[in-house]
Every structure is written in structure tokens, then in C-alpha cells.
Design an enzyme around this catalytic site. Structure first.
Site, PDB file in Angstrom:
ATOM      1  N   SER A 169      -5.553   4.528  -0.604  1.00 40.31           N
ATOM      2  CA  SER A 169      -5.186   3.110  -0.648  1.00 40.31           C
ATOM      3  C   SER A 169      -6.354   2.267  -1.164  1.00 40.31           C
ATOM      4  CB  SER A 169      -4.785   2.626   0.748  1.00 40.31           C
ATOM      5  OG  SER A 169      -4.521   1.250   0.731  1.00 40.31           O
ATOM      6  N   SER A 170      -6.085   1.410  -2.157  1.00 39.05           N
ATOM      7  CA  SER A 170      -7.110   0.487  -2.656  1.00 39.05           C
ATOM      8  C   SER A 170      -7.314  -0.615  -1.634  1.00 39.05           C
ATOM      9  CB  SER A 170      -6.678  -0.112  -3.997  1.00 39.05           C
ATOM     10  OG  SER A 170      -6.513   0.883  -4.975  1.00 39.05           O
ATOM     11  N   GLU A 188       1.794  -8.425   2.719  1.00 42.99           N
ATOM     12  CA  GLU A 188       1.614  -7.594   3.906  1.00 42.99           C
ATOM     13  C   GLU A 188       2.181  -8.293   5.141  1.00 42.99           C
ATOM     14  OE1 GLU A 188      -2.440  -6.440   4.348  1.00 42.99           O
ATOM     15  OE2 GLU A 188      -2.378  -5.024   2.679  1.00 42.99           O
ATOM     16  N   THR A 210      -2.119   1.887  -8.019  1.00 47.11           N
ATOM     17  CA  THR A 210      -3.275   2.476  -8.691  1.00 47.11           C
ATOM     18  C   THR A 210      -2.835   3.469  -9.755  1.00 47.11           C
ATOM     19  OG1 THR A 210      -4.571   2.200  -6.654  1.00 47.11           O
ATOM     20  CG2 THR A 210      -5.422   3.721  -8.307  1.00 47.11           C
ATOM     21  N   SER A 223       0.835  -1.197   0.000  1.00 51.75           N
ATOM     22  CA  SER A 223       0.000   0.000   0.000  1.00 51.75           C
ATOM     23  C   SER A 223       0.873   1.251   0.000  1.00 51.75           C
ATOM     24  CB  SER A 223      -0.907  -0.001   1.231  1.00 51.75           C
ATOM     25  OG  SER A 223      -1.693   1.158   1.270  1.00 51.75           O
ATOM     26  N   GLY A 224       0.564   2.177  -0.929  1.00 51.10           N
ATOM     27  CA  GLY A 224       1.329   3.406  -1.030  1.00 51.10           C
ATOM     28  C   GLY A 224       2.474   3.340  -2.020  1.00 51.10           C
ATOM     29  N   ASN A 274      -1.015   5.344   3.021  1.00 48.62           N
ATOM     30  CA  ASN A 274      -1.420   5.867   1.720  1.00 48.62           C
ATOM     31  C   ASN A 274      -2.729   6.613   1.894  1.00 48.62           C
ATOM     32  OD1 ASN A 274      -1.832   6.391  -0.951  1.00 48.62           O
ATOM     33  ND2 ASN A 274      -2.080   4.276  -1.595  1.00 48.62           N
ATOM     34  N   GLY A 310      -0.252  -6.010  -2.358  1.00 49.73           N
ATOM     35  CA  GLY A 310       1.019  -6.721  -2.258  1.00 49.73           C
ATOM     36  C   GLY A 310       1.130  -7.499  -0.963  1.00 49.73           C
TER      37      GLY A 310
END
Length: 1137
Positions: free
Chosen positions: A160-161, A389, A112, A107-108, A157, A387
Site C-alpha cells: 500500500s502506498s 477513506e 500503483t 488502498s488495494g 494491501n 482514495g
């Protein structure tokens, strides 16, 4: 703009990691840092693109850049995401190969944004036309809609998605887009009800409240104030750089472009508003006759408004929150729900309502953007998925996400090896097996249908009897104990009880990216994802047009007694389908990396990047790529680049390109084992060989540049000389013509000058005559004026003389009067001095007579001795008097004898000071170290609480005992004493306040030099151990209660479950010792102690206000705590007598 003609030209660092020499983790990270510092955010690993998030805008995504990379070879220009997108698009268009672009990273990291760049590039380079442009616009505008409903602000983020997305874009035979299909994976629906500290709920909630018009909010029965909704986090409601109001307008416009009707948008917003209203519904217990508690809705206003939005009868939904119907064969059993079960049902309904709405949105978008033609299409898939984690607290969501990444890593290695093998076979190069880590054993550990973790979790969820997370862990310990990639307390791969990093309620899996510790708490509930049938049926009865589509299982006519599929089973099936889909396509990879956790530009954190490089498997990818030949290139570009190194190939080679390359390498004396000839490419084994060729090429280019400069300068000088020679003839001719013209012009000019001088002389003569006449007239006027002025000045002087004479008389008279006065004054002073002199002489005469009479009776020095004798007697009497009047030895006794003589004032004061210091020293000498520490603590307590806390006066007389439990002597606490390794400074029983009902649970409170510990009173088991540096402040009231709150540092491991609200009879002593110990241990400034009748306490993810009021409780004389609502605890303190 200068265009690079090769990846190797003007290279910063190494553009392709396959060519990195030497290859190790440190050189890998250093190469990324060097390129990042020069704004080179893209790097290759063969055909894989590594993307670094710059956290700022860079001028490398302009339309000019799109045209620069359009229809260019992948290695022709510097690394860029456009090169990969162009390669994939041209392979799809020209070679009829279905493509997929896999974008991964944490994330970040910019996943996206990377997917948007790929889609925007494809949209820019494909065909034009009204219909094509409409399809491209719909595909691009689907992103803002899905981001609003599926993205949220996290600590890593701001956008973040929180779901995985796979989009298949379909093209026709010309390469023009026809439509697309979107698949979503594992929406983080638990965020709807609860968000971690520093994070927000999904964007759409904040966008709706900020950007909707007043009429819209009135129709939806909403208010703009975020604090009125329990499901919205308050500490991060606003985010710098995010304009929620503008984003809401963008989402409305995007939904219109995608194809949503206005009434559909209104229906979606009504469901979003219903979720917010659902979070405000609270419950209270109500006792029944049979002794069981039944939940009831506290305030029915939010329930009423939610039912009006969804068109549900209020009584139906209220009953569904109070009762649960269980059907078994032909029987129905109705049971009541307590308050905890009612809150669980409310949150489960909110999560299901929002997740099903999101799935409906994806389906509705697919209906709008899907291709209309039924012929076979070319497909390009774009996968934007979470990704790997690794958090401090990993649960079911991280387990599922990491399982998906294991599958992606497996297919990544397989497809990479397959691509390498196919190219070797295609080029006629012998293929050698490559050693690499195959993570199939880890995938089998998770997904095996019999002994896999997901299968055992499903089996545990479906079996009858008592099912808990602990029983699931026991099952794992039984079946997976000997697996080499599984660890727990009871597995054979762990260090048993000596492994303190492995708690009892956790298990650890050795993933390809590293070891991850999973906490089993919540695995069973999250996998069941259970929604009571009564709530499904209540939703199905709603008149809202979307509810029957979202809750089809609520149809009474289609009652299905089978348990719904578990979340793990559904995700496993969807991941399997995704893997099968990816196997049919040619893969392209984008590995996204974030350089720092601060979301700031120009910062590169080595440890963070290294962590991501490891779990993305980038080093493994480079090794697989370099296992055979590190570099390969077609013969024509290779010959064109290096032909200057051989005289036979320079400047032009007349023959096949392969023969030219053979001649070139032979002439350069490159060892035969360092390269191999394919059918269309030359393969180079070692990067050092390529760099040697590059170095020789660079030196050769310098020599060629010198030769070209020499020839050019000679040609330039010869051309310049011929031009000068030709120009000299022309210049001479033109100069002669010019000289004659100038001579004629001089003669003509001289004639004109003589004429003008003559005319000027005549004119000046006439002018002088006229000026003389004019001056004569002016002189007469001037003489008259001077005469009149002289007369006026003479009259003025006469008047001034008369005035001065009168003033002189006045001054002389004044001086005379002053002189006369001063003379009289001197006479008076002289007479006074004579009188004073007579008095002085008389006094001296009388003194002389007295001294003469005095000498008759005393000797000359008798007076001095008498004076000293009298002074000694007075001082002796004074000191003997002090012996009887000296005060007591108490340091607080301020009495002292009166001063007998004024000349002893200094001695009197100094003796009083010396005596006070002496008795203070005597008093201090009687203290032991323990007693001294007690007095210091009492003094510190006075500084903290005196005149601030009403409880303080009653604590002054009470000694600070410290260990009230006698923990070292009491055998009951022997286990607890052994668990606490440090010396216990304070041990007492406190009450830990429960947020749900305000009641207290007895706990043992232990304070050591570096920690404070909370343990169970009965068993002595440690419930919490908090390091003192994690403690930020302590809050107490000003009244006579014993309540205090220990507030912990945000983001620390200790703050995961929130702050502690405790009650103790020894509050003054606990806080004093805590303050003293924290200051000594942390070696910092004093801890902040907030004394107020109202303060905030963080319970897990929610902030609760604790308010103290005067007024005795109904039962007893001690303070009582009561829960008023979800965000308020009220403490009633008895009034002081």
C-alpha cells in the site's frame, strides 16, 4: 490473434457505462460483475476508465497487446488502460496538449499497478535511442525506490502506498521523454512509531534487515532479528508473496540506475538504522530536589550506537531528551521533561527524521531525472493518490485525505463539464445546463481562510493558553453549528443526545461520497507536528553529511522564533498548487476498484464495490455524461458500420459521409429528436436507439452471411466439377500406361517364379537325402542311451524294494505295540467304572433307607413349609434390623449395615441404592433456585480451577455474592445503573493495570448477559463496554494472585485500545460467571481459559508479556506488578505459607 474492430463487437455486458440501459446502481454493479467474471477488468464511462483489481496475472499486458492498441482510436478496441494511455500520449505528441492522468481509488484497488502500466506503455511506444532509453529506465526505476521507503503492508494491501505521488514526465517535440519531476504529498510518518494490528512498518526496514550482507549490518550496528526493535511490528513481520531480501537487492540496483552514488546509499541506510535504534531508547523517571520528575535514558547502549551512526555527541542528545529550552524574545527558559514528554520527543524525532529523509530522496531523484534542456517541454502528469477513506476510527490523516479527494472530485466534475461543453460548441450542438451536485460548499467548509475547519485548527494551535482537542471541537460547534454539511452533538443538524452514533468527542461531515465521522483526538498534536528546538539543534551538530540538510532550522546562527507552519496549512497549500497544475492540463481519469477485501481472485463482493462506486462518484459521472447525448461518433466510422441497413448506402456510398449518414438514419426511421448532426460527428441521445441500430445490423449481417455462403458454395461446386473433368482425361491416359507396365511386370514375375520353383525342387531333394543319413547316425546313439537308462532304472527299483521291506517291519511292530497298550487301558477303565458303580448304588441305597425313616415322622410336604417359614423369619429380622441401623440423610454419608446372609446379597445392594436415591431427592427438594445456581457455579469453578489455581481452595468456603456494590440500592451508582440497561449479574471493584508503570487504577466491573462494562469508581462514567462475543479468551496464573487478562478479538471495534489486564479479590467468581454467561449468551463452545505463569497481552498496537514469579513483595502480602521494560510486566506473588 483476432482484433476487435469496435467497442460494440462481441461485447460482454456493456463496455461503456454511458450506454447502460436502464441506468441505476444495481444495473451498474451487475454490469461490472458480469465483465469481471469474464476477465474483462476495464470498463469505460466515456473517456474515463474503470479498473477492477483482478488479484492475479492476466495475459492482457503483453508486448503484443501494446502493439494492438498503438495508434488506435479510443473506442476502436475493447476497453483497456492502454487505450487511455495511447490517447493521452497521441494528444500530447500530435496536438501539443499537456496531459494529466488521475488515478484514484482506495488502498488495494491497484492504483500503483495502474500508474506502472501507464508509464510502461508510454515507455514502449515512444522513441528509441541510447539517451532516450536511459531516461525511460531512470523514470521506471524511480518506482522501486519510492515504494521501498513509502509503501507498507496494511490489512487491505500488501504493498500500500502511504503517500501521494504526482509525476510530471517531460517530452520533446518528437514525443521522446526528456525527464521528469516527482511531487509527494502527506507521507504517513506516524507509521514509523506505531502500526495498527496486522500491519507493518515501511518496507525498507524489513528489506534492510533481511537482504543486507553481514558486513553491512555490522557497520550499521544492526541485527537480523526483527523482535529486537520496538518500531517493528512482530505479528506481520513476514508477508506471503513478499521476498524482502530480493526486494532489497532490487532497491539497491534501482538506486544505482537512478543515479545514487555508493556513499549516498550508505548515508541513507545509516539514517534508516538510526531510526530503528531511536525506537529502542527507553526512559526512566528520576526525582529532583524540587519534587519534579526528570527523564533519564535507561540503557545507553542504543543511544551510544545511534550517536555513533549520526556523529552526535552522546551527552548533547541525552540532554535534549531530558530538557527543553523555550525562547521568548531575549529570554531562554529551560524546563525538564518527564518520561511521557521524553517518549513524545523521541517519537517526534523519529517521524521527522524519516519524513525528511523521504523528502530528500524525492528531491535527489528529481535531480537525476529532471530534463536538461531549458526549452519548453510537453508534459504528461501521472497522479497516484490515496482514495476516499471511511474507517471505523477516522482521525486527522483521513480528514486531510478526504479533503484532497473533495478537491479532486470538484475539478473532475468541472473539467468533465468543460470538456462536454467544448465538444458541443466545437460540433455546433446547442449546450444545455446540466444539474449536478456541486461540492464547492464542502470544500469551502474545510478550506475557507476565515471560517474553514483548517483555518480554525491553525488558529487554535497558535493561540496562547490551554489548547486541547476539546477546545477545538467547541470552536467548531460555535462557528459551524448551522452549516448543512457539518454535524456534532451541539450542531443544529444533529439529533442531539438521541443520536447514539455521534459520540461527544467527534464531528461528522457530509462529503460527496457520504458521511464520515471524525474523532478529534490527536487533531491538534498532528497539526502542530512539533519537534523541540533542542532536538533540531542537536541534529544540526551531527557530523553526518545529510543532517544539516534535513534540519536547517537547527542552525544556531539562524534561530527563527516563529512557529513552524502547521501540517494542515502545508497540505492545503500543496493541494492548491496541485489543483492549479491540473487545471492547465487535459485530464484523463482512471478509477480503481477492488472487488473484495480478501485479496483473492474470482471473488466479487457487491456491497464493497457499491461502496466504492458511491464515493468515487461514478454514477454522477455517468449522469453528467448522459445529460445531453449519450453516444457520439465520427461520420465515416458510423457510415462504415451501419451502411448495410440502407440499400442506397450499400455496398458503397459515393458522396460525403455526412450525407450518407443522413440518408441512412432517414431510411431507418429514427426519430429526429433522438439524434443531432455535428460538424464531424453524429450525436445519439438515447442508448436504446444505438442498441436498436446494433440489433438491426446484427440481423442484417446474418442475412449477408447467408448470401455470401450461398454464392461461395456455388462457385466452389462449379470449380470442383471443372477440375474433376480435366483430371479424368489425365487420369485415363496415365492409367492405360500404368496397365501395360503392370502386364509386362506380371509376365516377367511369372518367369522368375517358375525358375525359382525348379531350383527349389532340386535343392529339397538333395536336402532330404542328407537328412536321412544324419537321422540314421542319430538313431544308433539314441538306442544306446535308452539301453543304459533301462539298466540304471532296474537297479534303482531293486534298491527301493529292499528299503520298503525294512520300513514295513518297523511299522507293523509299532502298530502291534499300540494295540497292546490300548487293550490294557480299556481293562483299567472298565475296572474303575465297576468300582464307581458300586459306590453310586451304595449311596442310592443309603438315601432310600434314610427317606423311609424320614417319612415315618413327617408328611410329604412338611420340609417345604419349614423352609419358607425360616426364610420369612430371617427376612423379617433383616428388615427390622435395618430400621435401627439405617444411616443419616446426608447424601455424602457412605455407611451401610453389613450383609447378614449371603443369599440376601442382591436385595442388600438394591436397597442401599434405592435409599441413596431417595435421600438425594429429599435433599434436592430443599434447594431454592438461587441456591441451586450457586451450587452449579461452585461446581463449574471446581471444574475450571481445581488443582490448577492455587487461589481456588480459599474460595471454596466463600459464597458467590455477585453484586458486591449493591448497585441497585446505592444512590452513588444511580447514573451507572441507568446507563446499563440489562440485568447486572456481577458488580465489583477491580484494579485496571497500567502498562506504563504496572500500577492499578480502581474501576467498577459490571457483568451483564451480553456485555461486560468498566466504569470509573468515583464518577460512575462508563470507560469501556465490550460485547461478550468480542471476548476470545481469559488468561490467569497458577498462583494465589488475583490478576487476569481479558483478550479481545482482533479487528473488532472493542479491540482498538487493546486487551484488559485486571486485578480482583474475587477472581474465581468473576471468571466463573464470565465463563457461564459467555457460554449461554454466545451459544457456542466454552470460552478458552488459559492458566499459565506467562502470557501475552495486547496493549493497543504492542504485545506485552506478563510474567508471574514467587517471592513476596517488599511492602505488604499481596501480589505486586512492576514494569521491567517496554515489553515485560512482572508480577511478584507471595509464597504460600
Amino acid at each position: 490473434m483476432e482484433v476487435k474492430t469496435s467497442l460494440l463487437d462481441n461485447m460482454i455486458g456493456v463496455g461503456d457505462m454511458v450506454l447502460l440501459e436502464p441506468l441505476n446502481e444495481d444495473s451498474f454493479i451487475e454490469n461490472l460483475r458480469k465483465r469481471f467474471d469474464h476477465n474483462e477488468i476495464y470498463t469505460y464511462i466515456g473517456s474515463v476508465v474503470i479498473s477492477m483489481n483482478p488479484y492475479r496475472s492476466l495475459p492482457i499486458f503483453t508486448p503484443e497487446k501494446v502493439e494492438e492498441y498503438r495508434n488506435r482510436n479510443f473506442y476502436e478496441l475493447s476497453p483497456h488502460i492502454y487505450a487511455l494511455a495511447d490517447e493521452a500520449y497521441r494528444s500530447l505528441r500530435d496536438q501539443d496538449k499537456d496531459q494529466c492522468i488521475l488515478i484514484t481509488g482506495e488502498s488495494g484497488a491497484g492504483k500503483t499497478e495502474a500508474s506502472k502500466l501507464v508509464m510502461s506503455y508510454v515507455a514502449a511506444v515512444c522513441g528509441k535511442g541510447q539517451e532516450v532509453n536511459k531516461v525511460k529506465e531512470q523514470l521506471l526505476q524511480s518506482n522501486p525506490v519510492l515504494e521501498a521507503f513509502g509503501n507498507a503492508k496494511t490489512v487491505r494491501n500488501d504493498n500500500s502506498s502511504r503517500f501521494g505521488k504526482y509525476m510530471d514526465i517531460e517530452f520533446d517535440f518528437k514525443g521522446d521523454p526528456l525527464g521528469g519531476v516527482i511531487s509527494n504529498y502527506l507521507l504517513e510518518k506516524s507509521r514509523v512509531c506505531k502500526q495498527p494490528r496486522g500491519e507493518r512498518n515501511f518496507h525498507i526496514f524489513y528489506q534492510l534487515l533481511s537482504g543486507a550482507s553481514g558486513d553491512t549490518l555490522t557497520k550499521l550496528k544492526l541485527d537480523r532479528d526483527f523482535s529486537k526493535y520496538n518500531y517493528l511490528s512482530l505479528d506481520s513481520a513476514t508477508v506471503n508473496g513478499l521476498d524482502d531480501a530480493a526486494s532489497f537487492r532490487t532497491v539497491r540496483n534501482a538506486m544505482q540506475i537512478v543515479g545514487f552514488m555508493e556513499d549516498e546509499v550508505q548515508l541513507v541506510l545509516e539514517l534508516v538504522a538510526a531510526v530503528l535504534k531511536l525506537g529502542n531508547i527507553e526512559f526512566k523517571p528520576e526525582s529532583r530536589v524540587n519534587g519534579f520528575d526528570e527523564s533519564r535514558v535507561k540503557d545507553k547502549n542504543d543511544l551510544k550506537e545511534m550517536c555513533e551512526l549520526l556523529g552526535i555527541e552522546q551527552s548533547v542528545l541525552e540532554r535534549a531528551f531530558s530538557y527543553r529550552t523555550v525562547e521568548a524574545k531575549m529570554e531562554k527558559v529551560s524546563t525538564t521533561l518527564n518520561v511521557a514528554q521524553a517518549y513524545y520527543a523521541r517519537d517526534a524525532l523519529a517521524k521527522n527524521l524519516y519524513s525528511r529523509l523521504f523528502s530528500w530522496l524525492v528531491t535527489r531523484i528529481n535531480e537525476s531525472i529532471k530534463a536538461q534542456a531549458k526549452t519548453r517541454h510537453k508534459v504528461m502528469g501521472v497522479l497516484d493518490i490515496y482514495g476516499f477513506e471511511i474507517f471505523e476510527d477516522n482521525s486527522f490523516e483521513q480528514f486531510i485525505i478526504n479533503y484532497c479527494n473533495e478537491k479532486l472530485q470538484q475539478i473532475f466534475i468541472e473539467l468533465t463539464l468543460r470538456e462536454e461543453q467544448e465538444e458541443y460548441v466545437r460540433e455546433g450542438i446547442e449546450w444545455t445546463n446540466i444539474e449536478y451536485f456541486n461540492n464547492a460548499i464542502i470544500c469551502d467548509l474545510i478550506e475557507n481562510n476565515q471560517n474553514g475547519i483548517l483555518a480554525m485548527l491553525d488558529e487554535e494551535c497558535l493561540r496562547p493558553g490551554t489548547v486541547t482537542d476539546d477546545t477545538f471541537l467547541d470552536k467548531l460547534n460555535t462557528i459551524c453549528a448551522e452549516h448543512q454539511h457539518f454535524e456534532s452533538r451541539l450542531s443544529k443538524n444533529s439529533k442531539f443526545l438521541t443520536d447514539h452514533s455521534l459520540p461527544h468527542s467527534c464531528f461528522r461531515i457530509q462529503h460527496y461520497a457520504g458521511k464520515v465521522l471524525y474523532r478529534v483526538e490527536g487533531f491538534v498534536d498532528k497539526n502542530n507536528d512539533l519537534l523541540y528546538r533542542d532536538l533540531s539543534q542537536a541534529m544540526y551538530k551531527a557530523t553526518h553529511s545529510l543532517m544539516r540538510q534535513l534540519f536547517p532550522e537547527g542552525n544556531p546562527a539562524k534561530v527563527n522564533l516563529k512557529r513552524p507552519l502547521t501540517a494542515g496549512f502545508q497540505f492545503k497549500a500543496s493541494v492548491g498548487g496541485l489543483m492549479r497544475n491540473l487545471q492547465t492540463k487535459n485530464p484523463n481519469y482512471i478509477r480503481c476498484i477492488k472487488p473484495n477485501d480478501k485479496k483473492a481472485a474470482h471473488i466479487f463482493t457487491d456491497s464493497l464495490v457499491c461502496h466504492q462506486v458511491r464515493y468515487l462518484g461514478l454514477m454522477e459521472n455517468v449522469r453528467v455524461r448522459r445529460a445531453g447525448y449519450a453516444f457520439r461518433q465520427p461520420y465515416e466510422p458510423c457510415l462504415e458500420r451501419y451502411k448495410m441497413l440502407c440499400k442506397q448506402t450499400w455496398p458503397h456510398w459515393r458522396g460525403p459521409a455526412r450525407d450518407g449518414v443522413e440518408v441512412l438514419l432517414t431510411d431507418c426511421s429514427v426519430p429526429a429528436e433522438e439524434f443531432a448532426y455535428g460538424r464531424s460527428k453524429i450525436f445519439i441521445r438515447n442508448p436504446r436507439t444505438l442498441f436498436t441500430l446494433e440489433e438491426r445490423r446484427r440481423a442484417c449481417l446474418e442475412d449477408l452471411a447467408t448470401l455470401i455462403q450461398k454464392i461461395y458454395r456455388g462457385w466452389k461446386c462449379r470449380t470442383h466439377f471443372l477440375l474433376l473433368k480435366k483430371s479424368q482425361v489425365v487420369v485415363a491416359a496415365w492409367y492405360r500406361r500404368y496397365a501395360q507396365q503392370k502386364k509386362y511386370e506380371k509376365i516377367k514375375s511369372a518367369t522368375l517364379v517358375m525358375q525359382s520353383f525348379t531350383r527349389g525342387w532340386k535343392a529339397r531333394k538333395i536336402l532330404r537325402q542328407l537328412k536321412y543319413e544324419k537321422r540314421c547316425k542319430e538313431a544308433v546313439t539314441t538306442i544306446a542311451a535308452y539301453w543304459h537308462g533301462t539298466q540304471a532304472r532296474m537297479e534303482l527299483r531293486r534298491l527301493k524294494t529292499e528299503a520298503r521291506n525294512k520300513h514295513a517291519v518297523s511299522v507293523i511292530w509299532a502298530y502291534w505295540q499300540g494295540t497292546k497298550a490300548r487293550r490294557e487301558l480299556r481293562c483299567l477303565k472298565e475296572e474303575a467304572r465297576r468300582k464307581h458303580a458300586v459306590a453310586v448304588i451304595w449311596a442310592y441305597w443309603r438315601g432310600l433307607q434314610v427317606r423311609r425313616e424320614y417319612r415315618k415322622f413327617f408328611r410329604a410336604n412338611a420340609g417345604k413349609k419349614i423352609y419358607c417359614f425360616i426364610i420369612q423369619r430371617i427376612m423379617q429380622k433383616y428388615f427390622l434390623g435395618l430400621k435401627t441401623t439405617v444411616p443419616s440423610m446426608s447424601p455424602i454419608d457412605n455407611t451401610w449395615s453389613a450383609q447378614p446372609y449371603s443369599f440376601l446379597e442382591g436385595a442388600h445392594t438394591e436397597l442401599r441404592r434405592i435409599f441413596h436415591l431417595w435421600r438425594c431427592k429429599k435433599h434436592r427438594g430443599q434447594f431454592t433456585e438461587e441456591k441451586k445456581a450457586v451450587y452449579e457455579e461452585k461446581l463449574e469453578a471446581s471444574e475450571i480451577f481445581k488443582n490448577k489455581k492455587a487461589l481456588y481452595p480459599s474460595s471454596v468456603s466463600q459464597p458467590f455474592k455477585g453484586d458486591y456494590l449493591e448497585i441497585h440500592k446505592n444512590p452513588k451508582y444511580q447514573k451507572l445503573n441507568s446507563a446499563v440497561e440489562e440485568k447486572v449479574l456481577l458488580a465489583d471493584v477491580v484494579n485496571k493495570i497500567n502498562r506504563a508503570n504496572g500500577k492499578g487504577s480502581p474501576r467498577l466491573f459490571l457483568l451483564t448477559k451480553n456485555n461486560f462494562v468498566l466504569a470509573d469508581q468515583k464518577t460512575g462514567q462508563v470507560k469501556a463496554s465490550v460485547p461478550l462475543p468480542d471476548l476470545t479468551s481469559v488468561s490467569v496464573s497458577t498462583q494465589s494472585d488475583g490478576f487476569f487478562a481479558l483478550k479481545l478479538k482482533e479487528g473488532s471495534a472493542s479491540a482498538a485500545k487493546g486487551d484488559f489486564l485486571l486485578n480482583s479479590e474475587h477472581l474465581i467468581e468473576i471468571i466463573t460467571k464470565l465463563h457461564r454467561t459467555w457460554t449461554t449468551a454466545a451459544d457456542k463452545d466454552q470460552i478458552n481459559i488459559d492458566i499459565s505463569d506467562e502470557f501475552l497481552v495486547q496493549f493497543k498496537q504492542d504485545k506485552v508479556c506478563v510474567k508471574f514469579i514467587q517471592g513476596g513483595p517488599k511492602n505488604g502480602t499481596s501480589a505486586a506488578c512492576k514494569r521491567k521494560n517496554n515489553r515485560l510486566l512482572e508480577v511478584s506473588v507471595p509464597s504460600s505459607p
